[in-house]
Design an enzyme around this catalytic site. Structure first.
Site, PDB file in Angstrom:
ATOM      1  N   HIS A  41       0.881  -1.243  -0.243  1.00 51.60           N
ATOM      2  CA  HIS A  41      -0.174   0.114  -0.084  1.00 51.60           C
ATOM      3  C   HIS A  41       0.881   1.340   0.111  1.00 51.60           C
ATOM      4  O   HIS A  41       0.606   2.055  -0.765  1.00 51.60           O
ATOM      5  CB  HIS A  41      -0.946  -0.031   1.199  1.00 51.60           C
ATOM      6  CG  HIS A  41      -1.499   1.267   1.612  1.00 51.60           C
ATOM      7  ND1 HIS A  41      -2.578   1.786   0.721  1.00 51.60           N
ATOM      8  CD2 HIS A  41      -1.356   2.281   2.394  1.00 51.60           C
ATOM      9  CE1 HIS A  41      -2.870   2.989   1.271  1.00 51.60           C
ATOM     10  NE2 HIS A  41      -2.476   3.244   2.028  1.00 51.60           N
ATOM     11  N   ASP A 101       6.458  21.966 -26.358  1.00 52.40           N
ATOM     12  CA  ASP A 101       6.125  20.702 -25.908  1.00 52.40           C
ATOM     13  C   ASP A 101       7.142  20.645 -24.686  1.00 52.40           C
ATOM     14  O   ASP A 101       7.628  21.567 -24.229  1.00 52.40           O
ATOM     15  CB  ASP A 101       6.480  19.543 -26.697  1.00 52.40           C
ATOM     16  CG  ASP A 101       5.757  18.393 -26.344  1.00 52.40           C
ATOM     17  OD1 ASP A 101       6.201  17.550 -25.265  1.00 52.40           O
ATOM     18  OD2 ASP A 101       4.797  17.776 -26.825  1.00 52.40           O
ATOM     19  N   TRP A 153       7.390  -0.363   3.669  1.00 53.07           N
ATOM     20  CA  TRP A 153       7.719   0.450   2.387  1.00 53.07           C
ATOM     21  C   TRP A 153       8.936   0.991   2.627  1.00 53.07           C
ATOM     22  O   TRP A 153       9.753   1.063   1.615  1.00 53.07           O
ATOM     23  CB  TRP A 153       6.969   1.567   2.088  1.00 53.07           C
ATOM     24  CG  TRP A 153       7.143   2.842   2.838  1.00 53.07           C
ATOM     25  CD1 TRP A 153       6.588   3.096   4.112  1.00 53.07           C
ATOM     26  CD2 TRP A 153       7.795   3.927   2.523  1.00 53.07           C
ATOM     27  NE1 TRP A 153       6.920   4.601   4.045  1.00 53.07           N
ATOM     28  CE2 TRP A 153       7.859   4.762   3.257  1.00 53.07           C
ATOM     29  CE3 TRP A 153       8.514   4.177   1.083  1.00 53.07           C
ATOM     30  CZ2 TRP A 153       8.180   5.955   3.041  1.00 53.07           C
ATOM     31  CZ3 TRP A 153       9.052   5.392   0.909  1.00 53.07           C
ATOM     32  CH2 TRP A 153       8.968   6.280   2.052  1.00 53.07           C
ATOM     33  N   SER A 209      12.925   6.311 -13.832  1.00 52.52           N
ATOM     34  CA  SER A 209      11.770   7.119 -14.479  1.00 52.52           C
ATOM     35  C   SER A 209      11.666   8.566 -13.763  1.00 52.52           C
ATOM     36  O   SER A 209      11.411   9.497 -14.505  1.00 52.52           O
ATOM     37  CB  SER A 209      10.474   6.355 -14.297  1.00 52.52           C
ATOM     38  OG  SER A 209       9.436   7.346 -14.392  1.00 52.52           O
ATOM     39  N   SER A 210      11.714   8.825 -12.589  1.00 55.77           N
ATOM     40  CA  SER A 210      11.664   9.887 -11.711  1.00 55.77           C
ATOM     41  C   SER A 210      12.612  10.746 -12.120  1.00 55.77           C
ATOM     42  O   SER A 210      12.421  12.100 -12.294  1.00 55.77           O
ATOM     43  CB  SER A 210      11.598   9.694 -10.303  1.00 55.77           C
ATOM     44  OG  SER A 210      10.483   8.791  -9.852  1.00 55.77           O
ATOM     45  N   HIS A 232      13.324  12.036   3.393  1.00 50.49           N
ATOM     46  CA  HIS A 232      12.577  13.441   3.805  1.00 50.49           C
ATOM     47  C   HIS A 232      12.621  14.263   2.599  1.00 50.49           C
ATOM     48  O   HIS A 232      11.549  14.653   2.413  1.00 50.49           O
ATOM     49  CB  HIS A 232      13.400  13.900   5.131  1.00 50.49           C
ATOM     50  CG  HIS A 232      12.202  14.733   5.709  1.00 50.49           C
ATOM     51  ND1 HIS A 232      11.249  14.611   6.346  1.00 50.49           N
ATOM     52  CD2 HIS A 232      11.986  16.071   5.450  1.00 50.49           C
ATOM     53  CE1 HIS A 232      10.316  15.365   6.602  1.00 50.49           C
ATOM     54  NE2 HIS A 232      10.687  16.417   6.113  1.00 50.49           N
ATOM     55  N   GLU A 273      12.016  13.338  -0.145  1.00 58.80           N
ATOM     56  CA  GLU A 273      10.783  12.599  -0.970  1.00 58.80           C
ATOM     57  C   GLU A 273       9.410  13.230  -0.359  1.00 58.80           C
ATOM     58  O   GLU A 273       8.454  13.383  -1.231  1.00 58.80           O
ATOM     59  CB  GLU A 273      10.865  11.142  -0.719  1.00 58.80           C
ATOM     60  CG  GLU A 273       9.712  10.158  -0.978  1.00 58.80           C
ATOM     61  CD  GLU A 273       9.451  10.578  -2.491  1.00 58.80           C
ATOM     62  OE1 GLU A 273      10.183  10.804  -3.243  1.00 58.80           O
ATOM     63  OE2 GLU A 273       8.212   9.791  -2.866  1.00 58.80           O
ATOM     64  N   TYR A 285       8.551  16.058   0.633  1.00 66.66           N
ATOM     65  CA  TYR A 285       8.599  17.293   0.162  1.00 66.66           C
ATOM     66  C   TYR A 285       8.143  17.317  -1.415  1.00 66.66           C
ATOM     67  O   TYR A 285       7.638  17.981  -1.931  1.00 66.66           O
ATOM     68  CB  TYR A 285       9.529  18.276   0.634  1.00 66.66           C
ATOM     69  CG  TYR A 285       9.490  18.456   1.807  1.00 66.66           C
ATOM     70  CD1 TYR A 285       8.335  19.232   2.483  1.00 66.66           C
ATOM     71  CD2 TYR A 285      10.566  18.389   2.825  1.00 66.66           C
ATOM     72  CE1 TYR A 285       8.358  19.380   3.924  1.00 66.66           C
ATOM     73  CE2 TYR A 285      10.478  18.512   4.232  1.00 66.66           C
ATOM     74  CZ  TYR A 285       9.440  18.959   4.905  1.00 66.66           C
ATOM     75  OH  TYR A 285       9.299  19.075   6.098  1.00 66.66           O
ATOM     76  N   SER A 314      -1.665  27.287  -4.963  1.00 66.77           N
ATOM     77  CA  SER A 314      -1.421  28.598  -5.160  1.00 66.77           C
ATOM     78  C   SER A 314      -2.040  29.068  -6.791  1.00 66.77           C
ATOM     79  O   SER A 314      -2.067  30.268  -6.702  1.00 66.77           O
ATOM     80  CB  SER A 314      -0.063  28.860  -5.081  1.00 66.77           C
ATOM     81  OG  SER A 314       0.617  28.607  -4.009  1.00 66.77           O
ATOM     82  N   HIS A 318      14.894  12.944  12.036  1.00 64.77           N
ATOM     83  CA  HIS A 318      13.789  13.078  12.884  1.00 64.77           C
ATOM     84  C   HIS A 318      12.861  11.612  12.448  1.00 64.77           C
ATOM     85  O   HIS A 318      11.971  11.590  13.537  1.00 64.77           O
ATOM     86  CB  HIS A 318      13.160  14.239  12.757  1.00 64.77           C
ATOM     87  CG  HIS A 318      12.270  14.589  11.376  1.00 64.77           C
ATOM     88  ND1 HIS A 318      12.137  15.813  10.729  1.00 64.77           N
ATOM     89  CD2 HIS A 318      11.898  13.597  10.636  1.00 64.77           C
ATOM     90  CE1 HIS A 318      11.586  15.478   9.627  1.00 64.77           C
ATOM     91  NE2 HIS A 318      11.337  14.297   9.459  1.00 64.77           N
ATOM     92  N   HIS A 319      13.083  10.922  11.522  1.00 63.95           N
ATOM     93  CA  HIS A 319      12.561   9.665  11.452  1.00 63.95           C
ATOM     94  C   HIS A 319      12.972   8.695  12.348  1.00 63.95           C
ATOM     95  O   HIS A 319      12.495   7.547  12.379  1.00 63.95           O
ATOM     96  CB  HIS A 319      12.418   9.218   9.879  1.00 63.95           C
ATOM     97  CG  HIS A 319      11.675  10.158   8.975  1.00 63.95           C
ATOM     98  ND1 HIS A 319      10.397  10.108   8.791  1.00 63.95           N
ATOM     99  CD2 HIS A 319      12.183  11.387   8.459  1.00 63.95           C
ATOM    100  CE1 HIS A 319      10.066  11.028   7.894  1.00 63.95           C
ATOM    101  NE2 HIS A 319      11.201  11.822   7.713  1.00 63.95           N
ATOM    102  N   THR A 368       6.645  27.096   5.953  1.00 62.90           N
ATOM    103  CA  THR A 368       5.305  26.601   5.645  1.00 62.90           C
ATOM    104  C   THR A 368       4.232  27.432   6.124  1.00 62.90           C
ATOM    105  O   THR A 368       3.101  27.544   5.624  1.00 62.90           O
ATOM    106  CB  THR A 368       5.167  25.214   6.240  1.00 62.90           C
ATOM    107  OG1 THR A 368       6.273  24.281   5.985  1.00 62.90           O
ATOM    108  CG2 THR A 368       3.900  24.449   5.890  1.00 62.90           C
ATOM    109  N   LYS A 383       3.539  30.183   3.749  1.00 67.62           N
ATOM    110  CA  LYS A 383       2.350  29.780   2.675  1.00 67.62           C
ATOM    111  C   LYS A 383       1.179  29.657   3.113  1.00 67.62           C
ATOM    112  O   LYS A 383       0.215  30.218   2.487  1.00 67.62           O
ATOM    113  CB  LYS A 383       3.051  28.198   2.249  1.00 67.62           C
ATOM    114  CG  LYS A 383       4.258  28.174   1.480  1.00 67.62           C
ATOM    115  CD  LYS A 383       4.555  27.018   0.894  1.00 67.62           C
ATOM    116  CE  LYS A 383       5.358  27.179  -0.303  1.00 67.62           C
ATOM    117  NZ  LYS A 383       4.890  27.814  -1.270  1.00 67.62           N
ATOM    118  N   ARG A 391       1.759   0.772  15.043  1.00 71.52           N
ATOM    119  CA  ARG A 391       1.352   0.503  13.645  1.00 71.52           C
ATOM    120  C   ARG A 391       1.873  -0.705  13.151  1.00 71.52           C
ATOM    121  O   ARG A 391       2.847  -1.298  13.565  1.00 71.52           O
ATOM    122  CB  ARG A 391       1.676   1.830  12.838  1.00 71.52           C
ATOM    123  CG  ARG A 391       3.436   1.860  12.856  1.00 71.52           C
ATOM    124  CD  ARG A 391       3.943   3.219  12.303  1.00 71.52           C
ATOM    125  NE  ARG A 391       3.549   3.169  10.786  1.00 71.52           N
ATOM    126  CZ  ARG A 391       4.839   3.974  10.029  1.00 71.52           C
ATOM    127  NH1 ARG A 391       5.707   4.333  10.498  1.00 71.52           N
ATOM    128  NH2 ARG A 391       4.930   3.790   8.541  1.00 71.52           N
TER     129      ARG A 391
END
Lengths: 287, 526
Positions: free
Chosen positions: B77, B106, B142, B169-170, B253, B255, B257, B268, B302-303, B328, B331, B450
């Site tokens: 998932h 293009d 994951w 790909s990314s 991390h 990632e 963002y 926006s 921090h993870h 943040t 924003k 979890r």
């Protein structure tokens, strides 16, 4: 049926190469995974995938070269290619960064911790084991190996690779000055130096593997040594192939003094490989 | 738009034939559509797995599935939603909108664009195929932490190579975005005149190129540890399992963002349109986005507060993480200030955008709580974390994607979606998603871990509530799929070129649906 857009930006109409390339990588991914798991079809799928990718390299780059020669690429397209190559090289820098990070972490943190600098770790795991870099780790203390020194082969290789950067630059200047003979000579000199580097590196690996008992599974020292120098060596091989293609294209007169991005892209790549080697030489061999 | 221009717009495409148009495409619009459709399929695949998870957790005890299969569901998932749904959806939006927004014919590198896309199904299928293998799919989460992930059976190398291919790909997609934005802007479109969506994607693309190779390095080390005897993550050989976590989160991390900065860009775009006012604080938005991107590189640990780190590290990562609240906050303040005294209307995109602002902010606040290192020792690996990242990813990233689809769908298809059903979709989504995730805060604070299929009976009530919300939210998305398919098949009121009264920007200057080649001659931007 390709058409130049307003402002002269070339947008190709359609192409089957991306799809074929994806199929090639699909075969390589599935085949490589199957091979690692010992599945019977793995090696076949992997070989087919590699073969497809070789065809893609010839076909796709071939059509790009033809389009370039027929003058479809404006200066603006050229800039897109430049940005593309720059950011591709940046992604490669970050890939090597992960392995350099692992090396620094092992040398600055995990090996000292396991060797007693962090009592909470060493007491629970391997108490009273003294560890000094280079090491194969606390659980493999019986393992005897000889670390790879900076002299003689790696130092010679450093000189070879730095010289190849010089010859390539001489070639670039010759190309810009329109001196064909000098250009072609400099290109083949660069290729020869690149091939020498790879040969000496192969010899170094042979020595390490057979006489120094230094192998990929020789703990964290063997892991970082072979993964860093191995990925670098793979890039040198790739770069040498790219230089060979460019040398052949120089001999066919594909480049002119003002328009030769293919040459420059490969030169950038070669200098990047050069710089990575300097990092390796300092952090893997000398320090 | 009239039926005539509709035919003209499609004439060229039809002459290409189905295979050339969809399999060999070099059109940013068709490739964008392929990305978005793939993302929608992945959303429902990953969503089905979420339904299995919530069904198992409906009551305490092992109810429906084997615990090992439950672990495969949580793992896949996560992987499918991140690499298959959210990231490709943003790339699809980038493909469709960036060339139109900057006035380009293009994407800069059209063939590589198609290569980026076709690697996506390849990578996803490699990962999904593991479910059919002996030993099942990956079940270690994951994040693929060693040593647990090294116990994966036959699936292991398929997982690794699948992620390698998605990474390639990314990276190619991101290179294309940067080349397009830096090289393909129309005359007069200076950097500080670019739409915010383009700005946020430029910075996102930089993050992608910087960190996807780091993930590739991390999982390559997993592979060689498993098959070639290296000891990067094995203490016996002088390595450290925590080293993997450091490298992984150095990717991980930025990632997160990568999955939220384009969302900021979308919001926006939408808020000014429906508030009928220009975006408040445009320059500060740009700088805030860049600051968030910079900070994302220095907060990764921090993870890992509970994994063991020197005290100085814990403190550094705690304070650096809290700093992110500043840009943040800029924003959120700017969006609110944009709406202030605006002539607001509440069409579906605006509803989702406002939902985003409020609910994403809740996710941001729970993130601040998690950033406090000593408190995180209590929250770590509980449902509080699950609640936090689903608020930022579902009501954050996914809500913004849905808002973007409603906002630009008339431009893509030439027809309006059904506004009443769109609003219904919003209200059902916003109610169910809170029923689904809000109780998970309580469960986490009460200590429910979890990634475990069973739980103590004191967690039963809120789990049942959460599952009901989950089923409701899942079913509601079928309405979204219906509305999208309806528009794609051309049913609905014809849309005007501008579509929304307050819409500003180059993409609204061209007819709806946008013609196959939008800006053959670059427009002049004043």
């Amino acid at each position: 049926m390709a058409h130049a857009q307003g402002g002269g930006y070339y947008v190709p109409d359609y192409s089957y190469w991306p799809l074929v390339a994806s199929a090639g990588l699909a075969c390589m991914g599935a085949g490589g995974a199957g091979y690692l798991q010992g599945l019977s079809w793995g090696p076949y799928a992997l070989s087919i995938g590699l073969a497809i990718m070789v065809v893609v390299f010839f076909g796709w780059f071939g059509s790009v070269i033809r389009e370039g020669l027929s003058g479809l690429y404006s200066d603006q397209v050229d800039v897109s290619f430049r940005w593309g190559m720059i950011w591709f090289i940046f992604s490669e820098v970050m890939f090597f960064g992960a392995f350099f990070g692992a090396l620094f972490y092992a040398r600055m943190l995990s090996v000292p911790w396991l060797g007693g600098a962090d009592p909470a770790t060493s007491k629970v795991l391997w108490d009273s084991v003294a560890l000094n870099w280079p090491t194969a780790g606390p659980g493999m203390t019986g393992l005897e190996f000889e670390p790879m020194g900076a002299w003689p082969l790696p130092s010679i290789n450093t000189i070879i690779l730095l010289s190849s950067g010089v010859t390539l630059t001489i070639g670039h200047h010759a190309l810009k000055a329109g001196e064909r003979g000098k250009l072609i000579l400099a290109m083949w000199a660069t290729i020869l130096l690149g091939a020498s580097f790879v040969s000496l590196q192969a010899f170094e690996y042979f020595e390490a593997w057979t006489h120094m008992n230094l192998q990929l599974d020789t703990g964290i020292y063997g892991s970082t040594f072979f993964m860093l120098t191995g990925f670098h060596g793979a890039h040198v091989i790739m770069g040498t192939i790219m230089l060979t293609v460019i040398a052949l294209r120089c001999m066919r007169g594909h480049f002119n003094p003002d328009h030769h991005f293919g040459f420059e892209a490969v030169a950038w790549y070669w200098h990047f490989v050069d710089v990575v080697w300097l990092g390796l030489f300092v952090f893997v061999y000398i320090l | 738009m009239s039926a005539t221009s509709h035919d003209v717009a499609h004439g060229h495409e039809h002459s290409q034939g189905f295979i050339r148009r969809w399999l060999m495409s070099t059109s940013h619009k068709d490739i964008g559509t392929l990305y978005l459709v793939t993302a929608l399929i992945a959303l429902f695949s990953g969503g089905t797995m979420a339904m299995v998870i919530r069904a198992e957790l409906f009551q305490p005890g092992i109810q429906l599935v084997d615990p090992y299969f439950f672990n495969q569901m949580t793992t896949l998932h996560g992987l499918i939603m991140i690499f298959g749904a959210v990231m490709p959806a943003f790339v699809g939006l980038a493909n469709w909108m960036i060339p139109m927004m900057v006035g380009a014919p293009d994407m800069a590198l059209p063939r590589m664009n198609n290569f980026s896309f076709w690697l996506l199904p390849v990578g996803l299928l490699l990962i999904a195929s593991t479910l059919l293998m002996p030993g099942g799919g990956p079940a270690g989460g994951w994040t693929m932490y060693p040593p647990l992930v090294l116990q994966t059976g036959q699936a292991f190398p398929f997982l690794i190579f699948g992620i390698h291919i998605l990474g390639i790909s990314s990276i190619m997609g991101a290179i294309n975005v940067i080349a397009t934005v830096l090289n393909m802007r129309a005359p007069g479109m200076t950097l500080m005149k670019m739409p915010m969506f383009v700005w946020t994607w430029l910075i996102t693309a930089f993050l992608l190129i910087a960190v996807m190779p780091v993930l590739a390095g991390a999982i390559t080390m997993l592979l060689t540890d498993q098959y070639f005897g290296t000891t990067f993550f094995n203490a016996a050989g002088g390595g450290d399992p925590a080293l993997y976590q450091h490298i992984f989160w150095f990717f991980g991390h930025p990632e997160v963002y990568i999955m939220i900065l384009p969302a900021f860009g979308i919001i926006s775009e939408i808020v000014p349109t429906f508030a009928r006012k220009p975006l408040f604080g445009y320059a500060s938005m740009v700088y805030a986005t860049a600051s968030i991107a910079f900070l994302s590189f220095i907060v990764w640990a921090h993870h890992m507060f509970t994994v063991g780190m020197p005290l100085a590290g814990e403190l550094f990562f705690m304070y650096a993480t809290m700093l992110i609240a500043v840009p943040t906050g800029v924003k959120v303040f700017n969006w609110v200030a944009t709406m202030w005294r605006g002539a607001m209307t509440f069409e579906t995109p605006m509803l989702f955008a406002i939902g985003f602002i409020i609910l994403f902010t809740i996710g941001g606040f729970s993130g601040l709580m998690l950033a406090i290192a000593p408190a995180d020792f209590q929250y770590h690996d509980t449902y509080f974390v699950v609640a936090h990242f689903h608020y930022v990813l579902v009501t954050g990233a996914l809500f913004s994607i849905i808002a973007a689809v409603y906002y630009w769908l008339p431009k893509w298809t030439g027809v309006m979606y059904n506004e009443r059903l769109g609003k219904t979709h919003f209200w059902l989504s916003v109610i169910f998603v809170n029923v689904l995730f809000f109780p998970q805060h309580f469960l986490g604070l009460a200590g429910m871990p979890r990634r475990i299929p069973d739980y103590s009976v004191q967690f039963a009530d809120w789990n049942m509530v959460s599952s009901i919300g989950g089923f409701g939210f899942g079913l509601t998305q079928l309405l979204f799929a219906y509305l999208v398919i309806r528009s794609m098949s051309g049913r609905g009121e014809p849309a005007s070129a501008r579509v929304w009264e307050g819409a500003r920007g180059l993409e609204w200057e061209v007819p709806s649906p946008a013609p196959h080649h939008t800006f053959e001659t670059p427009p002049e931007v004043r």
